[in-house]
Design a protein around this motif. Structure first.
Motif, PDB file in Angstrom:
ATOM      1  N   THR A 187       0.934  -1.325   0.033  1.00 16.56           N
ATOM      2  CA  THR A 187      -0.175   0.045  -0.004  1.00 16.56           C
ATOM      3  C   THR A 187       0.952   1.250  -0.011  1.00 16.56           C
ATOM      4  OG1 THR A 187      -0.083  -0.049   2.617  1.00 16.56           O
ATOM      5  CG2 THR A 187      -1.720  -1.162   1.251  1.00 16.56           C
ATOM      6  N   ILE A 188       2.218   1.130   0.612  1.00 17.25           N
ATOM      7  CA  ILE A 188       2.805   2.616   0.446  1.00 17.25           C
ATOM      8  C   ILE A 188       3.385   2.653  -0.871  1.00 17.25           C
ATOM      9  CG2 ILE A 188       5.208   3.201   1.411  1.00 17.25           C
ATOM     10  CD1 ILE A 188       4.732   1.742   3.789  1.00 17.25           C
ATOM     11  N   ALA A 189       3.728   1.377  -1.637  1.00 15.08           N
ATOM     12  CA  ALA A 189       4.100   1.505  -2.667  1.00 15.08           C
ATOM     13  C   ALA A 189       3.133   2.124  -3.738  1.00 15.08           C
ATOM     14  CB  ALA A 189       4.649   0.209  -3.477  1.00 15.08           C
ATOM     15  N   ASP A 190       1.826   1.750  -3.424  1.00 20.01           N
ATOM     16  CA  ASP A 190       0.841   2.209  -4.385  1.00 20.01           C
ATOM     17  C   ASP A 190       0.723   3.707  -4.173  1.00 20.01           C
ATOM     18  OD1 ASP A 190      -1.905   1.678  -5.771  1.00 20.01           O
ATOM     19  OD2 ASP A 190      -2.793   2.438  -4.062  1.00 20.01           O
ATOM     20  N   VAL A 191       0.770   4.215  -2.775  1.00 21.84           N
ATOM     21  CA  VAL A 191       0.793   5.465  -2.554  1.00 21.84           C
ATOM     22  C   VAL A 191       1.847   6.505  -3.367  1.00 21.84           C
ATOM     23  CG1 VAL A 191       0.945   7.406  -0.695  1.00 21.84           C
ATOM     24  CG2 VAL A 191      -0.210   5.243  -0.268  1.00 21.84           C
ATOM     25  N   MET A 192       2.980   6.054  -3.522  1.00 19.35           N
ATOM     26  CA  MET A 192       3.976   6.599  -4.284  1.00 19.35           C
ATOM     27  C   MET A 192       3.573   6.394  -5.606  1.00 19.35           C
ATOM     28  SD  MET A 192       7.310   5.082  -2.640  1.00 19.35           S
ATOM     29  CE  MET A 192       7.907   5.165  -1.006  1.00 19.35           C
ATOM     30  N   LEU A 193       3.188   5.495  -6.247  1.00 23.70           N
ATOM     31  CA  LEU A 193       2.627   5.309  -7.523  1.00 23.70           C
ATOM     32  C   LEU A 193       1.613   6.315  -7.768  1.00 23.70           C
ATOM     33  CD1 LEU A 193       2.778   3.803 -10.301  1.00 23.70           C
ATOM     34  CD2 LEU A 193       0.825   2.265  -9.247  1.00 23.70           C
ATOM     35  N   ARG A 194       0.590   6.687  -6.787  1.00 24.43           N
ATOM     36  CA  ARG A 194      -0.394   7.603  -7.230  1.00 24.43           C
ATOM     37  C   ARG A 194       0.563   9.105  -7.241  1.00 24.43           C
ATOM     38  NH1 ARG A 194      -5.516   6.914  -3.354  1.00 24.43           N
ATOM     39  NH2 ARG A 194      -4.182   5.289  -2.144  1.00 24.43           N
ATOM     40  N   TYR A 195       1.339   9.170  -6.503  1.00 26.63           N
ATOM     41  CA  TYR A 195       2.060  10.690  -6.476  1.00 26.63           C
ATOM     42  C   TYR A 195       2.792  10.712  -7.703  1.00 26.63           C
ATOM     43  CZ  TYR A 195       5.642  13.984  -5.512  1.00 26.63           C
ATOM     44  OH  TYR A 195       6.534  15.121  -5.502  1.00 26.63           O
ATOM     45  N   PHE A 196       3.557   9.703  -8.262  1.00 23.10           N
ATOM     46  CA  PHE A 196       4.185   9.681  -9.566  1.00 23.10           C
ATOM     47  C   PHE A 196       3.282  10.050 -10.751  1.00 23.10           C
ATOM     48  CE2 PHE A 196       7.472   6.569  -7.431  1.00 23.10           C
ATOM     49  CZ  PHE A 196       7.827   7.387  -6.528  1.00 23.10           C
ATOM     50  N   VAL A 197       2.150   9.370 -10.700  1.00 21.37           N
ATOM     51  CA  VAL A 197       1.233   9.476 -11.755  1.00 21.37           C
ATOM     52  C   VAL A 197       0.656  10.792 -11.740  1.00 21.37           C
ATOM     53  CG1 VAL A 197      -0.965   8.556 -12.549  1.00 21.37           C
ATOM     54  CG2 VAL A 197       0.574   6.973 -11.770  1.00 21.37           C
ATOM     55  N   ASN A 207       3.035  -2.350 -12.120  1.00 20.80           N
ATOM     56  CA  ASN A 207       2.449  -1.319 -12.658  1.00 20.80           C
ATOM     57  C   ASN A 207       2.977  -0.572 -13.806  1.00 20.80           C
ATOM     58  OD1 ASN A 207      -0.514  -0.992 -10.830  1.00 20.80           O
ATOM     59  ND2 ASN A 207       1.402  -1.542  -9.581  1.00 20.80           N
ATOM     60  N   ASP A 208       3.800  -1.267 -14.615  1.00 15.10           N
ATOM     61  CA  ASP A 208       4.564  -0.935 -15.628  1.00 15.10           C
ATOM     62  C   ASP A 208       3.756   0.145 -16.661  1.00 15.10           C
ATOM     63  OD1 ASP A 208       6.122  -1.392 -18.445  1.00 15.10           O
ATOM     64  OD2 ASP A 208       7.477  -0.888 -17.007  1.00 15.10           O
ATOM     65  N   ASP A 209       2.758  -0.042 -16.817  1.00 16.39           N
ATOM     66  CA  ASP A 209       1.815   0.692 -17.801  1.00 16.39           C
ATOM     67  C   ASP A 209       1.929   2.082 -17.483  1.00 16.39           C
ATOM     68  OD1 ASP A 209       0.244  -0.356 -15.754  1.00 16.39           O
ATOM     69  OD2 ASP A 209      -1.455  -0.070 -16.879  1.00 16.39           O
ATOM     70  N   GLU A 210       1.712   2.252 -15.878  1.00 14.62           N
ATOM     71  CA  GLU A 210       1.537   3.583 -15.564  1.00 14.62           C
ATOM     72  C   GLU A 210       3.038   4.207 -15.137  1.00 14.62           C
ATOM     73  OE1 GLU A 210      -1.929   4.149 -12.591  1.00 14.62           O
ATOM     74  OE2 GLU A 210      -1.264   2.139 -12.136  1.00 14.62           O
ATOM     75  N   VAL A 211       4.023   3.558 -14.498  1.00 11.30           N
ATOM     76  CA  VAL A 211       5.240   4.258 -14.339  1.00 11.30           C
ATOM     77  C   VAL A 211       6.348   3.136 -15.104  1.00 11.30           C
ATOM     78  CG1 VAL A 211       7.207   4.961 -13.017  1.00 11.30           C
ATOM     79  CG2 VAL A 211       4.730   5.521 -12.485  1.00 11.30           C
ATOM     80  N   PRO A 212       6.823   3.288 -16.124  1.00 11.61           N
ATOM     81  CA  PRO A 212       7.778   2.562 -16.732  1.00 11.61           C
ATOM     82  C   PRO A 212       8.776   1.876 -15.892  1.00 11.61           C
ATOM     83  CG  PRO A 212       7.559   4.185 -18.251  1.00 11.61           C
ATOM     84  CD  PRO A 212       6.872   4.623 -17.067  1.00 11.61           C
ATOM     85  N   TYR A 213       8.988   0.542 -15.691  1.00 11.70           N
ATOM     86  CA  TYR A 213       9.870  -0.099 -14.764  1.00 11.70           C
ATOM     87  C   TYR A 213      11.283  -0.168 -15.212  1.00 11.70           C
ATOM     88  CZ  TYR A 213      12.227  -3.929 -12.342  1.00 11.70           C
ATOM     89  OH  TYR A 213      13.080  -4.431 -11.604  1.00 11.70           O
ATOM     90  N   ARG A 214      12.161   0.371 -14.751  1.00 16.07           N
ATOM     91  CA  ARG A 214      13.587   0.347 -15.203  1.00 16.07           C
ATOM     92  C   ARG A 214      14.433  -0.161 -13.880  1.00 16.07           C
ATOM     93  NH1 ARG A 214      11.663   4.986 -16.908  1.00 16.07           N
ATOM     94  NH2 ARG A 214      11.540   5.425 -19.022  1.00 16.07           N
TER      95      ARG A 214
END
Length: 586
Positions: free
Chosen positions: A167-177, A209-216
């Motif tokens: 869930t912490i990662a999900d919060v970060m993802l939402r901020y990035f998006v 969730n590579d479609d939202e923030v490309p994974y590298r």
């Protein structure tokens, strides 16, 4: 006032009816015919852990209080709960022999209806192997690291009542998006189990969730805060500037402070880069996120902290929380001989509250399943019921779960305020929303927005707009480019030709009188010499004769070199120059 006989009879009749109704209600209230059942909750928890946020010493009193509350306010009359504690060690490791502890309890005749814990996600994953075989539910608290070995969907017998790394990662993802950050960099500290596991699950979640923030994979830097020096830290930070403007630091407050100081020295803390760290709540495990340390580098840290954002839990409490915490402190000291530190006594520990609500969840779910005549002893059915379940806690209000049986928690993102010299909430991340809610206007180093995902020209000047562009001429410009040089050349030729001619041939005009030997024909008297050679011979002979005669004593007095009146002619280039000899001296 005196009542009439009729009034007395009426009142007596009403009294008889009320008494009959009471007797009928008592004798006709349905009494549960189900046999009484006592369910044993097996507390599989760590104790005296170092660097862990979960500890049975802190949670024991709160779970006793929850058991009393559930018995008096939630459970049906024929169901009773009891707790049984099992010390599983003080480290977070898959090698804690958790399966052996479960087998020992079974050998002792303890029939566990549910496993409460473990706090470590790795241990919970191992316990799940045998819990699935026995079909016993697990309620992890926090068990944040579940999902390290496999997808969370594979652990269908585990529910969680606290935060999770996913869930912490999900919060970060939402901020990035939300702010279009596509190349975040993660600095993952391998020295602390808490942040090591967090880093692994953050990477796994973002990869899914590579479609939202490309994974590298290259965006994830592993380091050890116990061994890295500032020079190595500076090298690591410089490398991030080649492709990112967002740096996530998964480490303790001391290490984050060191990173920010180095970032300030590199010029990365002036607004062009965003730094993000995780400060779930105030805890000794990761320390206090402040620039103040009473050291000589306090000012450097203070100058860099405005570039640091903090991700935190939004602690939801009601009026009963202070009274609850006072009772936990008192009961821990009196019943378990455990004393909270002075700092801990002034702050309600969210994890202790979550342990309290873990017992309430179990009581609420089995009550609901009992009413629906479902088998609440089945781990799979119990976990399925927890999915999308909710209840009201006397401490935090509504407690809700998602489809994966994980608790829904709200988070916040805090920014440093130079005036208050503390981090304050600027964004809310509600559990029921997919976005980020801004609380007011963003103020970022004088700007009203966070820095862009990349510089205008790109990290490597790859933006075509910043490259030298080929010159494109219009038809008029092309015509002018041809005609103007021609006109200039003609003008120069006209005005500079005389100057050039004088420059090249001026010396020749100074010797206009010079006659070259090969161009001369001499006519001397009646004697003609056709060439300069014959001229030389003739002249030399004459001069020789003259010289010889002049030296002779018998030279005639009337002798002269040439007869008076003789004609001396020289012809050159078609022109004849004549000279008449003068009369010789006598």
């Amino acid at each position: 006032m005196k009542l009439s006989t009729v009034d007395c009879l009426f009142a007596h009749s009403l009294l008889m009816i009320y008494q009959f109704r009471s007797i009928w209600t008592q004798t006709n209230t349905p009494v549960s015919t189900r046999p009484s059942r006592e369910l044993t909750m097996c507390y599989m928890l760590e104790r005296n852990g170092v660097g862990t946020i979960y500890d049975y010493n802190k949670a024991a009193a709160a779970m006793d209080m929850a058991l009393d509350y559930a018995t008096n306010n939630i459970l049906p009359s024929h169901v009773r709960l009891a707790g049984r504690y099992r010390d599983i060690g003080n480290v977070c490791s898959a090698r804690t022999h958790i399966v052996g502890h479960a087998l020992d309890l079974k050998d002792e005749g303890v029939s566990c209806a549910v496993y409460i814990g473990p706090g470590c996600g790795l241990v919970a994953e191992v316990l799940n192997n045998i819990a699935e075989v026995w079909d016993i539910p697990i309620i992890g608290c926090p068990a944040a690291g579940v999902g390290l070995s496999a997808s969370m969907q594979d652990y269908y017998g585990i529910s969680r009542t606290s935060f999770a790394y996913t869930t912490i990662a999900d919060v970060m993802l939402r901020y990035f998006v939300t702010f279009n950050y596509t190349t975040p960099v993660f600095l993952l500290d391998q020295s602390a189990d808490f942040f090591q596991q967090m880093g692994i699950l953050i990477e796994t979640t973002l990869k899914d969730n590579d479609d939202e923030v490309p994974y590298r994979p290259s965006n994830y830097y592993q380091f050890s805060s116990s061994t890295i020096d500032r020079q190595a830290m500076a090298k690591m930070l410089r490398s991030t500037t080649e492709f990112s403007r967002v740096v996530v630091i998964c480490s303790t407050s001391d290490t984050v402070r060191k990173v920010m100081i180095v970032a300030g020295q590199l010029g990365m803390a002036a607004g062009d880069y965003v730094f993000l760290a995780v400060d779930l709540y105030q805890s000794n495990v990761w320390g206090e996120f402040t620039w103040r340390r009473g050291t000589k580098d306090d000012e450097a840290a203070k100058a860099a902290f405005p570039a640091l954002l903090l991700l935190s839990l939004q602690v939801s409490v009601v009026d009963q929380s202070e009274a609850f915490w006072r009772e936990v402190i008192k009961l821990s000291r009196n019943r378990y001989n455990y004393t909270f530190s002075a700092v801990e006594q002034n702050i309600v520990d969210p994890i202790v509250v979550h342990f309290y609500e873990t017992i309430l969840l179990y009581a609420q779910v089995i009550t609901a399943m009992d009413a629906a005549e479902k088998n609440y002893l089945s781990g799979r059915k119990f976990t399925d019921t927890v999915a999308n379940f909710s209840f009201v806690s006397p401490i935090t209000g509504i407690v809700a779960f998602n489809k994966n049986s994980d608790r829904l928690l709200d988070y916040t993102i805090r920014q440093y305020n130079a005036e208050s010299q503390a981090h304050e909430v600027i964004m809310a991340v509600p559990a029921t929303s997919k976005g980020v809610t801004l609380l007011g206007n963003i103020r970022w180093f004088g700007a009203k927005a966070f820095p862009a995902n990349a510089p205008f020209c790109g990290f490597k000047n790859e933006n075509p707009a910043c490259r030298p562009q080929p010159l494109r001429l219009t038809s008029w410009q092309m015509a002018a480019a041809v005609i103007i040089p021609i006109v200039v050349a003609i003008t120069l030729a006209v005005f500079l030709r005389p100057r050039l001619k004088r420059l090249l041939y001026g010396d020749l005009h100074n010797f206009w009188w010079r006659i070259y030997e090969n161009d001369v024909t001499v006519i001397l008297g009646g004697l003609r010499a056709a060439t300069s050679k014959s001229l030389k011979s003739t002249l030399n002979g004459s001069i020789h004769t003259v010289n010889r005669l002049q030296s002779s004593a018998d030279r005639p007095h009337n002798y002269s070199t040439f007869d008076a009146g003789s004609i001396f002619s020289v012809s050159s280039s078609g022109k004849t120059i004549q000279s008449k000899t003068k009369k010789a001296k006598q």
